[in-house]
Each structure stands twice: as structure tokens, then as C-alpha cells.
Design an enzyme around this catalytic site. Structure first.
Site, PDB file in Angstrom:
ATOM      1  N   GLU A 123       2.646  21.132   9.983  1.00 34.72           N
ATOM      2  CA  GLU A 123       2.993  21.979   8.828  1.00 34.72           C
ATOM      3  C   GLU A 123       2.015  21.751   7.683  1.00 34.72           C
ATOM      4  O   GLU A 123       1.517  22.705   7.068  1.00 34.72           O
ATOM      5  CB  GLU A 123       4.420  21.671   8.384  1.00 34.72           C
ATOM      6  CG  GLU A 123       4.836  22.337   7.077  1.00 34.72           C
ATOM      7  CD  GLU A 123       5.622  21.407   6.179  1.00 34.72           C
ATOM      8  OE1 GLU A 123       5.263  21.275   4.982  1.00 34.72           O
ATOM      9  OE2 GLU A 123       6.595  20.814   6.648  1.00 34.72           O
ATOM     10  N   HIS A 124       1.716  20.502   7.379  1.00 33.61           N
ATOM     11  CA  HIS A 124       0.775  20.180   6.306  1.00 33.61           C
ATOM     12  C   HIS A 124      -0.612  20.767   6.586  1.00 33.61           C
ATOM     13  O   HIS A 124      -1.243  21.356   5.711  1.00 33.61           O
ATOM     14  CB  HIS A 124       0.654  18.661   6.148  1.00 33.61           C
ATOM     15  CG  HIS A 124       1.702  18.066   5.277  1.00 33.61           C
ATOM     16  ND1 HIS A 124       1.413  17.273   4.186  1.00 33.61           N
ATOM     17  CD2 HIS A 124       3.055  18.135   5.320  1.00 33.61           C
ATOM     18  CE1 HIS A 124       2.527  16.885   3.609  1.00 33.61           C
ATOM     19  NE2 HIS A 124       3.543  17.386   4.290  1.00 33.61           N
ATOM     20  N   GLU A 180       4.060   9.560   1.744  1.00 32.93           N
ATOM     21  CA  GLU A 180       5.314  10.318   1.733  1.00 32.93           C
ATOM     22  C   GLU A 180       6.380   9.585   2.542  1.00 32.93           C
ATOM     23  O   GLU A 180       7.547   9.501   2.132  1.00 32.93           O
ATOM     24  CB  GLU A 180       5.075  11.715   2.308  1.00 32.93           C
ATOM     25  CG  GLU A 180       6.298  12.609   2.303  1.00 32.93           C
ATOM     26  CD  GLU A 180       6.025  13.996   2.836  1.00 32.93           C
ATOM     27  OE1 GLU A 180       7.005  14.685   3.190  1.00 32.93           O
ATOM     28  OE2 GLU A 180       4.844  14.396   2.916  1.00 32.93           O
TER      29      GLU A 180
END
Length: 432
Positions: free
Chosen positions: A70-71, A142
Site C-alpha cells: 500500500e505504501h 510506524e
């Protein structure tokens, strides 16, 4: 293009499955200035063991790769997609869950251009080993941030108890160690398997001409070539009640203990879309009657100081799992867990389960549902993440009204079982 009108809420949904398999859903809202688009693939963090498209054998990929992918999709060879959306007056974002990855935008201008950008950037992957290695440090930070979040650790603690073998218990972002193993080749393998149009849906809601917009999307997809569609083969371990870890705990730097009780669904859920939505909604109503803010169970715990405003409960149902959880900050974590378990196991004789209370709970749920339909984001996310066959979000009011007390008690008897319960605690670290 199929047109479905829902007279009770005055909404008309336009749907079409394109030749490449992409499901497109359009919901015009003439009284809104904003348009919201959501492009979703049926692929999330739990999908780490599968047969790659075009191959025959199962492979196991590193944990966290769906989130990593996704990133990386936002980064192209010559530009950052966020900047392109910004120049077109749109805000954009993405998120990965256990079973879905979604990419989105919202704007009031340049709607067609933004829809084109949304579709094109997701369908045009660009990964290099250099860019992948660069991203690892960012995602590692993260991961560490979430590891320092007590509520996040509490939630995944109970998931690990209930699903010790299933990938559901693994952090959506993976671990620092697992993401170090990710390569550009891994990303392409996952992308080509799970980002085929036949495994995706596009939902657009807001101000639009549905006929024109559908033609625009249809033409966009007709200009692209995709390999032949294949059914995706996923593998998940088989778990029973015997695999459930009944109790576990950790220590963290917190001021007050935290406790959570998990209730794992042991039976398979209905396959029929309408019955599946009815089952899900019935359990939500059941839990609201038993532990809602006006229930005797809640008031007893609150008035005795056992819980405070941090108390919450939720029910989750998706492919390959369903469960409920109940959590709170509390000075008496063991007593809290015992009380929740006791209230659950005695639910069959609870005076809260009566016709009057059910009628009120149903009215409240319908009211909240209708209010939520004013949110474009809510509609798009619910349609894209909850698949109920031909039954949709707009059928929910009818489903709620169809639920009778006998069915609610049937659901209570089948879902709430002593062997399906688990407890997890976080205690203050006395060494800090």
C-alpha cells in the site's frame, strides 16, 4: 449497467461488472458538492499464504507485505501520487486492514481527472530494490509506534489468545524483522495476484452523472490489458476451541491496568448474503442489549467503579474469522474479566433480552444507520468492505426490522460458549 432504487431511503445505486472483472458501484448524491472515490482490493494482512497467479504451489510471504505494498504504490518513478492529487484539488489516502486494502480521494473539482488518477496509479506498480529498502526504515518506525501503544497491544494480545495460529494475530504492519525480508519481487508477486480487477471494486459517491461516469471508467479499463482471471487460492490454518489461549498478560509502562475479554466465533457464518448480514446485526443488537450504556450489566460495573468511560465492546466479522471483544481500563482487571464472562454466560436468562428492549434497540440502530448515510465516506467504506451478495448496506433497515427475539436468543446460544472465551491483561511495569 444495473440500476437499483431503494425507495425507503431515496437512493439509487448503479453497478456494473466490467469485462476484466472489476466491480464498479456509483451512487449519485445531487445535494452534495463533494465526490468520494474508494478503490479496494480484497487483500489484507492475513493473506500471507497463497498460490501466486500463474503458478501451482502455495508460497508464504513476509508478514506486513500488504501494508508495505500500500505504501509503495504511491511512489512512482518520476513523482509522488499525493502531490498529483494535491495539484488537482483532491485529498488522498489509503489504508490496509486484515482483509482489505483501499485507496481513496475526495474532491469538489476535477472529479474525472481524480478518478482517472486513482485508478491509474493503483493499476501501475513501480517497485525497485532501492525504493523498497528505503521504505523499510519508515515502516519500522510506524511499527514501533504501535508497539508503544497500550490499547493496540491489548487488542492484539487478545487476538493472539483467540487466534494463535491464524495470521489475524499478527500486526497489520508486520514486524521489524518480517519487513526486512520484503523484496521488490515479493511486492510484484503479491500485486499481480491480488490486484487483478476481478479481485477489486471501485465505489464512487457524490455529485455525478452516473451514465457518463460509468462510460468514462469503462473506457479507462478497456484501454488496459490484464492477464486471464484466475480464482485466488488462499490458505489459513484450521483452529478449534482447544487452540484458544485462555489467559495471558504483559507489563507496560502504564498507570492503570487494562483488561480485555475475547469471545471467538466457533461456528461458520451463513453463506447467504441476507442471512449473513442478519447474523452480524443480531449479534450487534445482542451485545448492545447486554452491555450498552443503559443495560443493568453496564450500570452495575460503572456504579461500582469497576469500569469507566474507557469501557467498550465491538463485534467483527469477516472472511475466515469472527469475534467479540470487551475492554476497559480498571483497577481490578481480573474482577472485570470475570464479571464480563459471567454476564455473557448468563445471557440466556438475562432480563435485558425482552421484546420491549429489543424494539428500542432496533429503533436506535436504524436511526444511527440512517444518520450515517449522510456521510459519503461511511457509505463507500461500508459498501467496499462488507460484501453480502445481492444484499447491500441499503437493505440494513429491513434486516434490522426482521430480527425477532427468538432469533436473537438462538444467536446468543450458538455464539456465546464458555470454551470460546479468553482473557488478556496489561499490568503496570513495576520496574519503571
Amino acid at each position: 449497467m444495473k440500476k437499483q432504487h431503494y425507495p425507503s431511503i431515496n437512493e439509487t445505486l448503479y453497478t456494473e461488472v466490467l469485462p476484466n472483472g472489476l466491480e464498479v458501484m456509483l451512487l449519485p448524491k445531487s445535494d452534495f458538492h463533494k465526490t468520494y472515490g474508494l478503490f479496494t482490493t480484497n487483500y489484507g494482512s492475513i493473506d500471507n499464504e497463497f498460490v501466486p497467479i500463474g503458478e501451482e504451489d502455495f508460497i508464504r510471504v513476509p508478514d506486513g507485505i500488504a501494508h508495505f505494498l500500500e505504501h509503495k504504490l504511491f511512489e512512482k518513478e518520476t513523482e509522488d501520487v499525493f502531490q498529483r492529487f494535491g495539484k488537482q484539488g483532491a485529498s488522498s489516502n489509503a489504508f490496509t486492514s486484515f482483509t482489505r486494502t483501499s485507496y481513496l480521494f475526495s474532491s469538489t473539482d476535477y472529479v474525472y481527472k481524480n478518478i482517472e488518477t486513482l485508478i491509474d496509479f493503483v493499476q501501475d506498480p513501480y517497485f525497485t530494490e532501492e525504493s523498497v529498502n528505503k521504505e523499510k526504515g519508515i515502516i519500522a518506525q510506524e511499527i514501533q509506534m504501535y508497539q508503544d501503544d497500550p490499547n493496540w497491544r491489548l487488542y492484539f494480545g487478545i487476538l493472539n489468545n483467540m487466534y494463535p495460529n491464524h495470521p489475524l494475530h499478527i500486526d497489520i504492519a508486520g514486524t521489524v524483522k518480517s519487513i526486512e525480508e520484503i523484496t521488490a519481487e515479493d511486492l510484484y508477486t503479491c500485486y499481480h495476484t491480488f490486484y487483478h480487477p476481478s479481485n477489486m471494486n471501485l465505489f464512487v459517491v457524490g455529485k455525478m452523472d452516473p451514465e457518463e461516469l460509468m462510460a468514462f471508467i469503462r473506457n479507462n479499463q478497456a484501454e488496459k490489458d490484464f492477464v486471464k482471471t484466475e480464482a485466488i487460492k488462499r490458505h489459513f490454518p484450521i483452529e478449534t476451541a482447544k487452540d484458544i489461549i485462555k489467559e495471558d498478560s504483559i507489563q507496560l509502562s502504564i498507570n492503570r491496568p487494562k483488561a480485555i475479554v475475547g469471545l471467538k466465533g466457533l461456528d461458520t457464518v451463513p453463506e447467504d448474503g441476507y442471512e449473513r448480514l442478519k447474523y452480524q446485526t443480531s449479534i450487534q443488537l445482542l451485545l448492545q442489549l447486554l452491555f450498552g450504556m443503559t443495560s443493568t450489566n453496564y450500570l452495575t460495573m460503572y456504579n461500582s467503579g469497576l469500569i469507566d468511560d474507557s469501557f467498550s465492546f465491538e463485534f467483527s466479522l469477516d472472511r475466515s474469522f469472527h469475534f467479540a471483544d470487551f475492554s476497559s481500563d480498571t483497577n481490578e482487571p481480573e474482577r472485570f474479566a470475570n464479571q464480563i464472562i459471567n454476564d455473557l454466560l448468563k445471557a440466556g436468562s438475562s432480563p435485558e433480552l425482552n421484546q420491549k428492549n429489543l424494539a428500542l434497540a432496533k429503533k436506535k440502530m436504524i436511526g444511527k444507520h440512517l444518520q450515517s448515510l449522510d456521510s459519503l465516506e461511511y457509505i463507500a467504506n461500508q459498501f467496499s468492505s462488507s460484501k453480502f451478495g445481492n444484499t447491500t448496506l441499503f437493505d440494513l433497515s429491513d434486516v434490522i426490522n426482521s430480527i425477532e427475539l427468538d432469533y436473537l436468543k438462538y444467536v446468543q446460544e450458538t455464539f456465546i460458549r464458555p470454551e470460546a472465551l479468553s482473557r488478556f491483561f496489561i499490568y503496570p511495569d513495576e520496574n519503571q
